[in-house]
Write an enzyme that holds these catalytic residues in place. Structure first.
Site, short mmCIF file in Angstrom:
data_model
loop_
_atom_site.label_atom_id
_atom_site.label_comp_id
_atom_site.label_asym_id
_atom_site.label_seq_id
_atom_site.Cartn_x
_atom_site.Cartn_y
_atom_site.Cartn_z
N CYS A 163 0.84 -1.20 0.00
CA CYS A 163 0.00 0.00 0.00
C CYS A 163 0.87 1.25 0.00
O CYS A 163 1.54 1.55 -0.98
CB CYS A 163 -0.97 -0.04 1.18
SG CYS A 163 -2.33 1.13 1.00
N HIS B 286 -3.38 -5.70 0.94
CA HIS B 286 -2.68 -5.90 2.22
C HIS B 286 -2.56 -7.37 2.59
O HIS B 286 -3.48 -7.92 3.21
CB HIS B 286 -3.44 -5.19 3.34
CG HIS B 286 -3.34 -3.70 3.30
ND1 HIS B 286 -2.40 -3.01 4.00
CD2 HIS B 286 -4.07 -2.78 2.64
CE1 HIS B 286 -2.55 -1.70 3.78
NE2 HIS B 286 -3.56 -1.53 2.95
N GLU C 96 -0.74 -8.56 4.93
CA GLU C 96 -0.61 -8.65 6.40
C GLU C 96 -1.97 -8.50 7.08
O GLU C 96 -2.07 -8.66 8.30
CB GLU C 96 0.39 -7.61 6.90
CG GLU C 96 -0.13 -6.19 7.08
CD GLU C 96 -0.48 -5.48 5.78
OE1 GLU C 96 -0.22 -6.03 4.69
OE2 GLU C 96 -1.06 -4.37 5.86
#
Lengths: 992, 275
Positions: B106, B235, B237
């Protein structure tokens, strides 16, 4: 000489912002416009060499792939109208600040030595518009003249070689600090005039107390020793006004109230706050005994409860209504960034883990004439939404829960509730983190942003109705990145034990943050000259009460001060020693060594006498509507799904980051297509654990038109019910109350004050009654009491509104349940009995009626159901569970079905009810404490056993096709609708 | 004995996904995982040279005030490291030339692209040849997207993967190359690693909201020529456990979230290679 650098998109590239503005011009203003393009302008207030300007423009300020730029000439070409919008002097310009830092770095110079940079934006309009159209676009869409200025250029007269003249919104402050002395030894009329002219919001009685304080010989003698006379300094007067404001002191909630009911029976309540709110919490804590998980309630900036052995949770919800009325974007941004500092400034300071937001607006399609100084509700809606987006997203805090509530009366003041929770280690260095301590001799340190004139009189301003002269300085714009940098630093400082105490600078600024914390030591000595300013020209009193954002006040042990300041410097956060905490018993403020305020701490904090008020309850007695049964139930249901208070809020929800920090478990949007309305959020704050937090809320201002007792009871029940629906347990659930009221003090301006106060008393009584039964203690809260608009003959008072937020623990997030139907063949249950309670309902509102049969909470019975449902959820017996609220059973059934992309066959004849005579009443009654649940057939028996003793009915089954079929009580098909059509009706209204 | 893997997650100035990024590194088996504030690098207390796996997490560097990650890129290029004659970028350059791994997510990806680290043609890591601009929708959006993985990419992070399902949370994620040449070259060299695609992971798509921002070529993430530097808008994560999935209460899902695979690949690669 100032320079201008203009940045625009290269030919043929999409300008998404310009397109968005174009749509708004067409949709909101009904004007025809072909294209809108945007140009960003940086005005550098100093001399830079041509090659430096070139390097700045081609370097950090523009993107070489998509943008081009112009230095000291106009970039714009081919437009009919150019509108340039820039800030007024002193308004926070975050982009300008970042640009200045970036350019200083680029040229290897110190930021403070580099010229200031100011930003503005050009909108290039093409289309059949005349000058007055352009004026209208500028003033009612692009610029808020309170904080921004604009300039309009006609395309025909445009000379790009010359461009526009650089306009520098420099604050023309002269560094000539003055202290004024105000003689209070005067007549009543003069006292009142002083209060009004200085926006002190102090009553005559309060002004007289100040006058009398200065007649005490001991006080005069002490003042003489520090060089002060018998007149009050402006700093003292302002400081007292802040500290004694309704906003800070909650005078109404602490008043002695004579309450007279409809029978003429009287009772006296000494402090609503102590009696009902604290009273209930105290009882509940006593009942919990050793299991009490409340750690710090009502004493700090936020409430603290236990999460597990090693961590504590901190939660606070605030309102930022008045500023949001004047500048929706800045007001809401400041609201969220401001409430973030509450948990951050609680105990030793908490790491922030989620935000919540609830907005109450007038309908965005409002088409009646607007009273003076009121912005169109759509502008408020968009501005507030964007402010919270920037505040939450840029702070890296997920916005996990919220709602939007609509009523015409929120035109008078929009309500903007912002909540923030944090988590902190239960202990640090062997000491609990939820307590506060300061020792005399500790340094007073301010960190974060600098002080400007912004936010002056915020506390007193919000203690009044919105009027003609509401101060512009009360408006400010938050800076989430400066705050993030500060909190990054302070969390490390906390873990290293570098400070002893922390609190935030909010309402009242330093006067409040230092004034409050000085109570822990017993006094303070503060020199305002040391405070870093945004620009010169502030008088001492302004420095003392400025509400400039992004600041924390800390108490630092002298042994740690060097380490603290070194770390701050390394991490690029400004930290300044302003003075020391003392045990002198005095709030002592100096400017350059000269005393400007010398007040007894006791007088400052305890000198305000209790107000005496009268409340008189007369039930309103609304006309009872006669609404025929609908001929077309399918159509009726679709109309209900399209009500603003019921319809999908997805377009807002998606613009908030609800997943950052990685612990998202139940998101605001759930179901087969990720678009169903979740009842509550669940997050895992610790990524290596399955322990979770449940967050929910309840709010139902419409019922206030009948009885605020039931409004409050229903809000509390809804907040609890939503949490229970996803898997929370009543054993570990806390509440947080936010009262937003219209002025309840009888006066010429408020002839119905006694009634409004009775409404407040009744709501508090309900809060006591319900929270006590549920065992859900309030841990913190806030009241905002002057949500009225009064200009000329126009007065608009909001409906009394209680937001009841809940925060609880779920032991294992893998047990959590969502509201969407899961599998064909699952059984559909209605839990809880339905009464004919349509007073204040959405169904009545659809027919422009209020009625009197307001929904009533039966808390003892609800509690039994909630506990039983919780057991069934823990045992894994529940496939889906949905709260039944606005729009009743009909809406809850439809939402459950379409969120699961499945149909349903249900029979209203099987719904448990009491005295309901009509199908439409059964479908749309808003009786609280009910759910719609689905259960797989193999769990039927276990589920029903768990719910033994509760009212429930198995009313049908989930079907594999997309048809919702409802059988009426007479046996015929009442409605048969495609869930796609129902969902479309539900999604349409706010889909923008 | 396998070589220990040392991961660094940089934070500060508005970065906000550092904790879950570090959590992903640890779950993936990283032996040392440090969240390092950029000020620690700038004052010389910490050095990139002491790590093998550099994580650039999401957030809003300097509020994205000059365009996403622009001021952040400016800092890395021009901020001096105290006590040395070098700029912070010199440490980045050395890290890259040592063949170590970098993952940007990002805002971290935006930073890589604005620096010129990606696509990093011909070993030039500081000339910008693409950008990430405002979403076509003109708004920030949080929604989950399907990603089709390019099997012919040299990217070490996506080895063995066909598709990914992850959330995007951005307002400036539209990938735009500086010209057609850039796109062709990315394509030819297999540097387009992930594309927004249909839910069955078959077809890349330009359709909103499957392609949430209007990215040219549906590009969601790219790598450098060696495949050791990777950046993407979605994302990974944010999907480390099944309870992160938006529909975990109604679908059968593996315990482990899909995003973790990228970190596992990185750590395993570093353990194998002796750098």
């Amino acid at each position: 000489m100032p320079h201008r650098i203009e940045i625009g998109f290269k030919e043929g590239l999409r300008d998404a912002l310009g397109e968005k503005i174009r749509r708004r011009i067409i949709e909101h203003l009904d004007l025809d416009v072909d294209t809108v393009r945007t140009v960003e302008v940086y005005t550098i207030d100093g001399d830079l060499a041509p090659e430096e300007l070139e390097a700045a423009a081609s370097g950090p300020l523009s993107d070489p792939v998509i943008q081009h730029y112009a230095v000291d000439r106009g970039l714009a070409d081919r437009f009919d109208w150019l509108i340039e919008v820039g800030f007024r002097p002193g308004v926070t310009d975050n982009v300008g600040k970042t640009a200045r830092e970036a350019l200083a770095l680029l040229f290897g110079r110190k930021t403070e030595d580099f010229p200031r940079v100011y930003t503005s934006r050009q909108y290039l309009l093409s289309g059949p518009l005349n000058r007055s159209d352009a004026e209208r676009i500028a003033s009612s869409l692009l610029a808020n003249e309170l904080i921004e200025r604009y300039e309009i250029v006609d395309g025909a007269s445009w000379n790009p070689a010359a461009g526009m003249t650089a306009h520098v919104p420099r604050v023309a402050g002269i560094d000539d600090p003055r202290v004024e002395e105000i003689d209070l030894d005067t007549d009543d009329a003069t006292l009142l005039r002083i209060s009004a002219e200085r926006v002190l919001a102090l009553t005559l009685e309060e002004m007289k107390i100040l006058r009398d304080y200065l007649k005490d010989p001991a006080v005069l003698e002490a003042r003489r020793r520090v060089g002060l006379g018998p007149a009050m300094t402006d700093a003292e007067l302002e400081c007292l006004a802040q500290t004694w404001s309704e906003h800070c002191k909650h005078k109404i909630f602490n008043a002695e109230i004579r309450y007279i009911d409809e029978q003429g029976d009287e009772k006296t309540v000494v402090s609503l706050f102590d009696t009902f709110i604290k009273g209930s919490t105290k009882e509940i804590r006593k009942r919990m005994g050793e299991k009490d998980w409340c750690l710090s309630v009502f004493s700090d900036n936020a409430g603290v409860i236990r999460f597990n052995d090693d961590h504590s949770l901190v939660f606070k919800v605030e309102t930022h209504n008045s500023p949001s009325a004047l500048d929706p974007y800045g007001g809401a941004l400041t609201g969220i960034v401001g409430v973030n500092r509450d948990p951050f400034g609680t105990g030793r300071g908490a790491r922030l883990i989620f935000n919540t937001d609830v907005f109450c607006f007038a309908p965005p399609g409002y088409d009646k004439p607007l009273p003076a100084r009121i912005l169109h509700p759509r502008r408020i809606y968009e501005g507030v939404r964007e402010g919270v987006e920037h505040g939450g997203n840029k702070s890296g805090i997920p916005t996990v829960n919220g709602s939007l509530v609509f009523d015409d009366r929120f035109l008078g003041k929009p309500l903007v509730y912002c909540g923030t929770a944090g988590i902190m280690p239960a202990e640090l260095g062997g000491e609990p983190t939820h307590t506060k301590e300061i020792l005399p001799g500790d340094w007073i340190v301010m960190t974060g942003g600098r002080i400007g004139k912004d936010g002056i009189h915020g506390a007193t301003f919000s203690s009044e109705e919105l009027h003609e002269d509401s101060p512009v300085t009360a408006v400010q714009i938050g800076d989430p990145i400066t705050q993030k940098k500060m909190t990054d630093f302070l969390l490390i400082a906390r873990d290293r034990g570098l400070y002893r105490c922390i609190t935030d600078n909010g309402a009242g600024g330093l006067s409040s943050s230092v004034g409050e914390t000085a109570r822990l030591a017993g006094g303070c000595e503060l020199d305002l000259k040391k405070a870093p300013l945004k620009y010169p020209g502030l008088n001492p009193w302004e420095i003392l009460i400025s509400e400039s954002q992004e600041r924390m006040t800390l108490a630092v042990d002298p042994a740690r001060i060097d380490a603290f300041l070194d770390l701050a410097k390394k991490m690029d956060t400004e930290a300044t020693v302003l003075g020391r905490y003392t045990d002198s018993g005095k709030f002592h403020v100096l400017y350059s060594g000269k005393t400007v305020t010398f007040l007894d701490m006791d007088f400052l904090h305890e000198g305000l006498p209790r107000m005496n008020l009268t409340a008189r309850w007369v039930p309103p007695g609304n006309p009872e509507p006669e609404i025929p049964e609908p001929a077309d139930y399918g159509n009726a249901l679709k109309k209900m799904l399209s009500r603003l208070n019921i319809c999908s809020k997805e377009s807002v929800v998606r613009q908030y980051d609800h997943e950052v920090q990685g612990g998202s478990v139940l998101k605001p949007l759930v179901g087969a297509a990720d678009d169903g309305p979740g009842d509550a959020a669940v997050i895992r704050p610790l990524l290596d654990s399955f322990e979770g937090i449940v967050v929910a809320h309840g709010i139902c201002p419409r019922y206030s038109d009948i009885d605020t007792y039931d409004m409050a009871a229903c809000a509390i029940d809804e907040g609890v019910r939503n949490a229970v629906a996803v898997g929370a347990s009543l054993d570990h659930l806390a509440g947080l109350d936010n009262f937003c009221w219209c002025d309840p003090v009888q006066s010429e301006k408020t002839p119905d004050g006694e009634y409004k106060l009775a409404q407040l008393v009744r709501a508090n009584q309900a809060l006591y009654d319900c929270t006590l039964v549920y065992g859900v203690p309030c841990i913190s809260g806030k009241d905002s009491m002057k949500n009225d608009y009064l200009i000329g003959d126009v007065k608009i008072s909001i409906p009394p509104t209680l937001l009841f937020s809940t925060i609880g623990k779920i032991e294992d997030v893998r047990k959590a349940v969502t509201m969407d139907a899961k599998r064909p063949g699952d059984l559909v249950y209605v839990l809880g009995e339905t009464y004919p309670e349509l007073g204040g309902s959405e169904w009545y509102a659809l027919h422009n009626a209020v009625g009197n049969s307001v929904p009533k909470v039966n808390a003892p019975r609800a509690r039994v159901l909630y506990e039983a449902l919780h057991r069934a959820i823990l045992d894994g017996r529940v496939a889906s569970c949905h709260d039944c609220a606005d729009g009743g059973l009909g809406v809850a059934l439809a939402e459950t079905a379409f969120a699961g992309a499945l149909g349903m066959d249900v029979d209203l004849g099987l719904v448990p009810d009491r005295d309901v005579t009509r199908d439409d009443h059964l479908l749309f009654s808003e009786t609280p404490s009910r759910f719609v649940a689905t259960v797989s057939p193999e769990n039927r028996q276990a589920f029903e056993t768990a719910l033994e003793g509760c009212a429930f009915g198995c009313i049908g089954a989930v079907r594999s096709d997309g048809i919702l079929k409802v059988k009426g009580r007479s046996g015929g098909t009442l409605l048969e609708e495609d869930i796609g059509a129902l969902k479309a009706a539900w999604q349409a209204p706010l889909h923008f | 004995m396998a070589k220990p893997v040392r991961s660094i997650v940089i934070t500060g100035n508005g970065t906000n996904c550092e904790r879950e990024m570090a959590h992903a590194c640890r779950l993936a088996g990283s032996d040392v995982t440090d969240i390092v504030h950029i000020s620690e690098l700038l004052c010389g207390e910490k050095k990139l040279d002491d790590y093998d796996f550099l994580n650039l997490p999401g957030g809003f560097l300097d509020g994205d005030d000059l365009g996403s990650a622009k001021a952040g890129a400016n800092r890395i290029l021009h901020a001096p490291v105290r006590g040395t004659k070098e700029k912070l970028f010199d440490q980045f350059d050395r890290f890259i030339r040592a063949g170590k791994l970098i993952l940007g997510v990002c805002n971290g990806f935006q930073l890589q692209v604005k620096l010129g680290m990606l696509p990093g043609f011909d070993g030039d890591y500081r000339t910008q040849t693409a950008t990430l601009s405002f979403n076509d929708s003109g708004r920030f959006e949080d929604r989950w997207v399907s990603l089709k993985v390019n099997p012919d990419s040299p990217c070490v992070f996506t080895r063995g993967l066909d598709g990914l399902y992850l959330p995007v949370r951005h307002g400036e994620g539209k990938f735009i190359p500086a010209g057609d040449g850039v796109c062709e070259r990315l394509e030819k060299q297999g540097q387009i690693v992930v594309r927004y695609c249909t839910p069955d992971f078959r077809e890349a798509t330009m359709d909103y909201p499957l392609n949430p921002n209007g990215s040219v070529g549906a590009v969601a993430g790219i790598c450098n020529e060696t495949g050791r530097i990777f950046g993407l808008m979605p994302h990974p994560e944010a999907y480390l456990h099944r309870t992160n999935h938006p529909r975990w209460t109604r679908e059968d899902l593996p315990e482990e979230g899909m995003g973790l695979a990228l970190f596992r690949n990185a750590v395993e690669f570093l353990r194998r290679e002796s750098l």
